[in-house]
Design a protein around this motif. Structure first.
Motif, PDB file in Angstrom:
ATOM      1  N   THR A   1     -42.272  11.380  34.148  1.00 11.63           N
ATOM      2  CA  THR A   1     -42.798  12.396  35.069  1.00 11.63           C
ATOM      3  C   THR A   1     -43.064  11.837  36.466  1.00 11.63           C
ATOM      4  OG1 THR A   1     -45.066  11.921  34.367  1.00 11.63           O
ATOM      5  CG2 THR A   1     -43.895  13.667  33.191  1.00 11.63           C
ATOM      6  N   GLY A   2     -43.064  10.517  36.599  1.00 10.01           N
ATOM      7  CA  GLY A   2     -43.325   9.916  37.904  1.00 10.01           C
ATOM      8  C   GLY A   2     -42.950   8.450  37.916  1.00 10.01           C
ATOM      9  N   ILE A   3     -42.763   7.921  39.118  1.00  3.96           N
ATOM     10  CA  ILE A   3     -42.365   6.525  39.302  1.00  3.96           C
ATOM     11  C   ILE A   3     -43.496   5.755  39.975  1.00  3.96           C
ATOM     12  CG2 ILE A   3     -40.686   4.945  40.360  1.00  3.96           C
ATOM     13  CD1 ILE A   3     -39.449   6.759  38.265  1.00  3.96           C
ATOM     14  N   ALA A   4     -43.769   4.569  39.443  1.00  6.10           N
ATOM     15  CA  ALA A   4     -44.631   3.606  40.136  1.00  6.10           C
ATOM     16  C   ALA A   4     -43.719   2.484  40.610  1.00  6.10           C
ATOM     17  CB  ALA A   4     -45.715   3.064  39.200  1.00  6.10           C
ATOM     18  N   LEU A   5     -43.535   2.390  41.909  1.00  6.94           N
ATOM     19  CA  LEU A   5     -42.579   1.445  42.491  1.00  6.94           C
ATOM     20  C   LEU A   5     -43.324   0.191  42.940  1.00  6.94           C
ATOM     21  CD1 LEU A   5     -39.516   1.498  43.044  1.00  6.94           C
ATOM     22  CD2 LEU A   5     -40.039   2.291  45.353  1.00  6.94           C
ATOM     23  N   THR A   6     -43.070  -0.933  42.273  1.00  6.14           N
ATOM     24  CA  THR A   6     -43.787  -2.172  42.575  1.00  6.14           C
ATOM     25  C   THR A   6     -42.962  -3.088  43.481  1.00  6.14           C
ATOM     26  OG1 THR A   6     -42.925  -3.373  40.646  1.00  6.14           O
ATOM     27  CG2 THR A   6     -44.923  -2.055  40.330  1.00  6.14           C
ATOM     28  N   LYS A   7     -43.635  -4.067  44.044  1.00  6.32           N
ATOM     29  CA  LYS A   7     -43.016  -5.108  44.873  1.00  6.32           C
ATOM     30  C   LYS A   7     -42.301  -4.526  46.083  1.00  6.32           C
ATOM     31  CE  LYS A   7     -42.426  -7.884  40.689  1.00  6.32           C
ATOM     32  NZ  LYS A   7     -41.517  -8.627  39.814  1.00  6.32           N
ATOM     33  N   LEU A   8     -42.784  -3.395  46.567  1.00  6.68           N
ATOM     34  CA  LEU A   8     -42.192  -2.798  47.760  1.00  6.68           C
ATOM     35  C   LEU A   8     -42.523  -3.613  48.996  1.00  6.68           C
ATOM     36  CD1 LEU A   8     -40.468  -0.312  48.407  1.00  6.68           C
ATOM     37  CD2 LEU A   8     -42.559   0.925  48.945  1.00  6.68           C
ATOM     38  N   ASP A   9     -43.540  -4.484  48.873  1.00 10.03           N
ATOM     39  CA  ASP A   9     -43.938  -5.323  50.004  1.00 10.03           C
ATOM     40  C   ASP A   9     -42.969  -6.467  50.235  1.00 10.03           C
ATOM     41  OD1 ASP A   9     -44.897  -6.262  47.453  1.00 10.03           O
ATOM     42  OD2 ASP A   9     -45.896  -7.874  48.547  1.00 10.03           O
ATOM     43  N   GLY A  10     -42.172  -6.794  49.229  1.00 11.76           N
ATOM     44  CA  GLY A  10     -41.318  -7.972  49.359  1.00 11.76           C
ATOM     45  C   GLY A  10     -39.862  -7.648  49.572  1.00 11.76           C
TER      46      GLY A  10
ATOM     47  N   VAL B   1     -49.212  14.181  25.970  1.00 15.26           N
ATOM     48  CA  VAL B   1     -49.085  13.129  26.980  1.00 15.26           C
ATOM     49  C   VAL B   1     -48.868  13.828  28.324  1.00 15.26           C
ATOM     50  CG1 VAL B   1     -47.690  11.192  27.798  1.00 15.26           C
ATOM     51  CG2 VAL B   1     -48.159  11.455  25.348  1.00 15.26           C
ATOM     52  N   ASP B   2     -49.796  13.630  29.234  1.00 15.21           N
ATOM     53  CA  ASP B   2     -49.782  14.376  30.492  1.00 15.21           C
ATOM     54  C   ASP B   2     -48.944  13.716  31.570  1.00 15.21           C
ATOM     55  OD1 ASP B   2     -51.952  16.428  29.797  1.00 15.21           O
ATOM     56  OD2 ASP B   2     -52.928  14.523  29.360  1.00 15.21           O
ATOM     57  N   GLU B   3     -48.785  12.402  31.487  1.00 14.29           N
ATOM     58  CA  GLU B   3     -48.067  11.665  32.531  1.00 14.29           C
ATOM     59  C   GLU B   3     -47.346  10.489  31.901  1.00 14.29           C
ATOM     60  OE1 GLU B   3     -46.877  12.015  36.091  1.00 14.29           O
ATOM     61  OE2 GLU B   3     -48.998  12.570  36.268  1.00 14.29           O
ATOM     62  N   VAL B   4     -46.062  10.353  32.203  1.00 11.32           N
ATOM     63  CA  VAL B   4     -45.297   9.164  31.807  1.00 11.32           C
ATOM     64  C   VAL B   4     -44.837   8.492  33.084  1.00 11.32           C
ATOM     65  CG1 VAL B   4     -43.315   8.255  30.563  1.00 11.32           C
ATOM     66  CG2 VAL B   4     -44.537  10.243  29.659  1.00 11.32           C
ATOM     67  N   LEU B   5     -45.472   7.373  33.402  1.00 11.59           N
ATOM     68  CA  LEU B   5     -45.156   6.640  34.629  1.00 11.59           C
ATOM     69  C   LEU B   5     -44.180   5.509  34.316  1.00 11.59           C
ATOM     70  CD1 LEU B   5     -48.654   6.319  36.379  1.00 11.59           C
ATOM     71  CD2 LEU B   5     -46.750   7.805  37.039  1.00 11.59           C
ATOM     72  N   LEU B   6     -43.037   5.543  34.967  1.00  4.91           N
ATOM     73  CA  LEU B   6     -42.055   4.468  34.827  1.00  4.91           C
ATOM     74  C   LEU B   6     -42.262   3.469  35.953  1.00  4.91           C
ATOM     75  CD1 LEU B   6     -39.492   3.194  33.619  1.00  4.91           C
ATOM     76  CD2 LEU B   6     -38.154   4.729  35.076  1.00  4.91           C
ATOM     77  N   VAL B   7     -42.533   2.223  35.591  1.00  2.22           N
ATOM     78  CA  VAL B   7     -42.735   1.170  36.583  1.00  2.22           C
ATOM     79  C   VAL B   7     -41.384   0.539  36.902  1.00  2.22           C
ATOM     80  CG1 VAL B   7     -43.921  -0.992  37.122  1.00  2.22           C
ATOM     81  CG2 VAL B   7     -45.057   0.734  35.700  1.00  2.22           C
ATOM     82  N   LEU B   8     -41.003   0.613  38.170  1.00  9.18           N
ATOM     83  CA  LEU B   8     -39.736   0.036  38.627  1.00  9.18           C
ATOM     84  C   LEU B   8     -39.997  -1.028  39.682  1.00  9.18           C
ATOM     85  CD1 LEU B   8     -37.296   3.080  39.087  1.00  9.18           C
ATOM     86  CD2 LEU B   8     -37.267   1.367  37.273  1.00  9.18           C
ATOM     87  N   ASP B   9     -39.216  -2.083  39.635  1.00  2.84           N
ATOM     88  CA  ASP B   9     -39.285  -3.160  40.620  1.00  2.84           C
ATOM     89  C   ASP B   9     -38.372  -2.787  41.791  1.00  2.84           C
ATOM     90  OD1 ASP B   9     -38.939  -5.477  42.111  1.00  2.84           O
ATOM     91  OD2 ASP B   9     -38.889  -6.798  40.367  1.00  2.84           O
ATOM     92  N   ALA B  10     -38.952  -2.626  42.987  1.00  8.29           N
ATOM     93  CA  ALA B  10     -38.178  -2.197  44.150  1.00  8.29           C
ATOM     94  C   ALA B  10     -37.063  -3.181  44.498  1.00  8.29           C
ATOM     95  CB  ALA B  10     -39.098  -2.015  45.354  1.00  8.29           C
ATOM     96  N   THR B  11     -37.221  -4.436  44.125  1.00  7.59           N
ATOM     97  CA  THR B  11     -36.223  -5.447  44.488  1.00  7.59           C
ATOM     98  C   THR B  11     -34.965  -5.344  43.634  1.00  7.59           C
ATOM     99  OG1 THR B  11     -37.163  -7.111  43.002  1.00  7.59           O
ATOM    100  CG2 THR B  11     -38.045  -7.025  45.223  1.00  7.59           C
ATOM    101  N   THR B  12     -35.017  -4.602  42.520  1.00  4.44           N
ATOM    102  CA  THR B  12     -33.824  -4.485  41.676  1.00  4.44           C
ATOM    103  C   THR B  12     -32.822  -3.496  42.246  1.00  4.44           C
ATOM    104  OG1 THR B  12     -34.818  -2.747  40.308  1.00  4.44           O
ATOM    105  CG2 THR B  12     -35.119  -5.023  39.581  1.00  4.44           C
TER     106      THR B  12
END
Length: 403
Positions: free
Chosen positions: A350-359, A321-332
């Motif tokens: 290995t990396g973060i995908a930060l969602t809802k950063l627009d809100g 497994v080359d990449e483990v992306l953790l999806v986090l909600d920026a509003t939390t």
């Protein structure tokens, strides 16, 4: 009755029969020529779909039926009719509605205005405070409070305030904008490697997407597929979230839109088996990247977290497994850090995908999560649109904060 009269009656009967025959044949030909065309199957990487396609191809049935009614038609003419009725591969792609996503290069810059609006309280607030004629202790307290409210975290906040105090004492406040930019950029840390590993020599790169319920994990997986396709990658998606009925269908829709194949299993089936199959099929298909969407789970549920560890172990029997992306909600905010730590212990994020950063105005979460986990934010979600996932660019992010 005379012979002449008999012959006249017979002639009339023959004419009537001939007219009836002509009428019947003519109607038959009209019915054949008006037959509806067969629907063209909708083709995508996820397989052939013929349930919702509205497109129609030239009618091959009509050409063959005409040949049956007219046995004398030349073989060459029939072959020409068949070839005309066939749909080319290019036509099939057009009929399938495969989209061409927006390239990843420069996405964050293009979304800068949206990011600036969402984080206005942080950047503009700091600029306003530091642009005062006199920066006293009360002002520094306000700066500290602004950073804490933006979810920067206590440690990074104290560090930034101390550095700003020193620079203001030495350099004054002639160019607070440049000063703030330099210090914020240093805090975000532009030296971290933010490359999402999506190509590996000799085999598909394997990306595992994990996270809690409600963070936008499946949507992020679909958007990531679009991002990869836009950059010329070939992709297989693994729908390993087998517990949520709509998850596989949702991922299938994302895959269909960009021509990415989707591997799915029965509802309630073993997610590890689906993930394994996705990697196996990706390798057999010689694609660039396999992206696996896993079921959302609460970080407090030990059984579910153990199962996630199993998914990763099973996949590793087939490929690293080359990449483990953790999806986090920026509003939390800071609550997301607790989630992040548990996931990182189970599957080595290995990396973060930060969602809802627009809100949210809590842009400091970028720094906080990186400091807590020691892994970089690699992707950010800045809206609801299909192309609103962008590679994280520290300089563009800080510029947006201060815009």
């Amino acid at each position: 009755m005379s012979n002449g009269l008999i012959y006249a009656v017979i002639a009339i009967i023959l004419v009537v029969i001939a007219v009836i025959a002509i009428v019947v044949i003519t109607r038959s030909r009209r019915q054949v020529s008006s037959l509806p065309s067969a629907p063209v199957a909708r083709v995508s990487g996820g397989g052939v779909r013929d349930d919702d396609s509205q497109a129609r191809a030239p009618s091959l049935d009509s050409a063959v039926a005409t040949a049956v009614l007219e046995p004398g038609i030349a073989e060459v003419e029939l072959q020409a009719a068949i070839e005309e009725a066939l749909v080319s591969e290019a036509d099939l792609e057009e009929l399938a509605g495969i989209e061409v996503p927006e390239p990843s290069a420069g996405r964050l810059q293009r979304l800068r205005a949206r990011l600036a609006r969402s984080n206005n309280a942080l950047g503009k607030g700091l600029l306003a405070l530091m642009s005062r004629d006199s920066i006293d202790d009360e002002t520094w307290d306000e700066i500290e409070e602004t950073l804490l409210v933006a979810d920067l975290g206590v440690g990074p906040t104290m560090e930034l305030v101390d550095r700003l105090r020193t620079r203001v004492r030495v350099e004054g406040t002639a160019d607070v904008g440049a000063m703030l930019r330099e210090e914020l950029l240093a805090l975000v840390d532009p030296t971290m490697d933010r490359t999402v590993v999506t190509e590996v020599p000799g085999r598909p790169a394997v990306v595992l997407v994990v996270g809690v319920n409600g963070t936008g994990k499946t949507t992020t997986t679909g958007k990531l597929a679009r991002l990869l396709v836009a950059d010329g990658r070939t992709v297989v998606l693994g729908a390993a979230d087998t517990f949520r009925a709509a998850a596989a269908d949702q991922l299938q829709t994302w895959g269909d839109r960009v021509g990415a194949a989707v591997v799915r299993g029965p509802e309630g089936g073993d997610p590890a088996a689906v993930a394994f199959d996705a990697v196996q099929i990706g390798a057999a298909s010689d694609v660039d990247t396999v992206v696996i969407d896993t079921a959302g789970r609460l970080h407090t549920k030990t059984g579910l977290m153990d199962e996630l560890g199993k998914v990763k172990r099973v996949v590793e029997k087939q490929s690293p497994v080359d990449e483990v992306l953790l999806v986090l909600d920026a509003t939390t905010g800071q609550n997301g850090l607790t989630q992040a730590k548990v996931f990182s212990e189970v599957v080595e994020v290995t990396g973060i995908a930060l969602t809802k950063l627009d809100g949210t105005a809590k842009g400091g979460i970028v720094v906080a999560v990186q400091r807590e986990l020691g892994v970089p934010v690699k992707l950010v979600g800045l809206g609801e649109g299909p192309d609103d996932l962008a590679p994280f660019d520290p300089a563009a992010f800080v510029d947006a904060l201060l815009a």
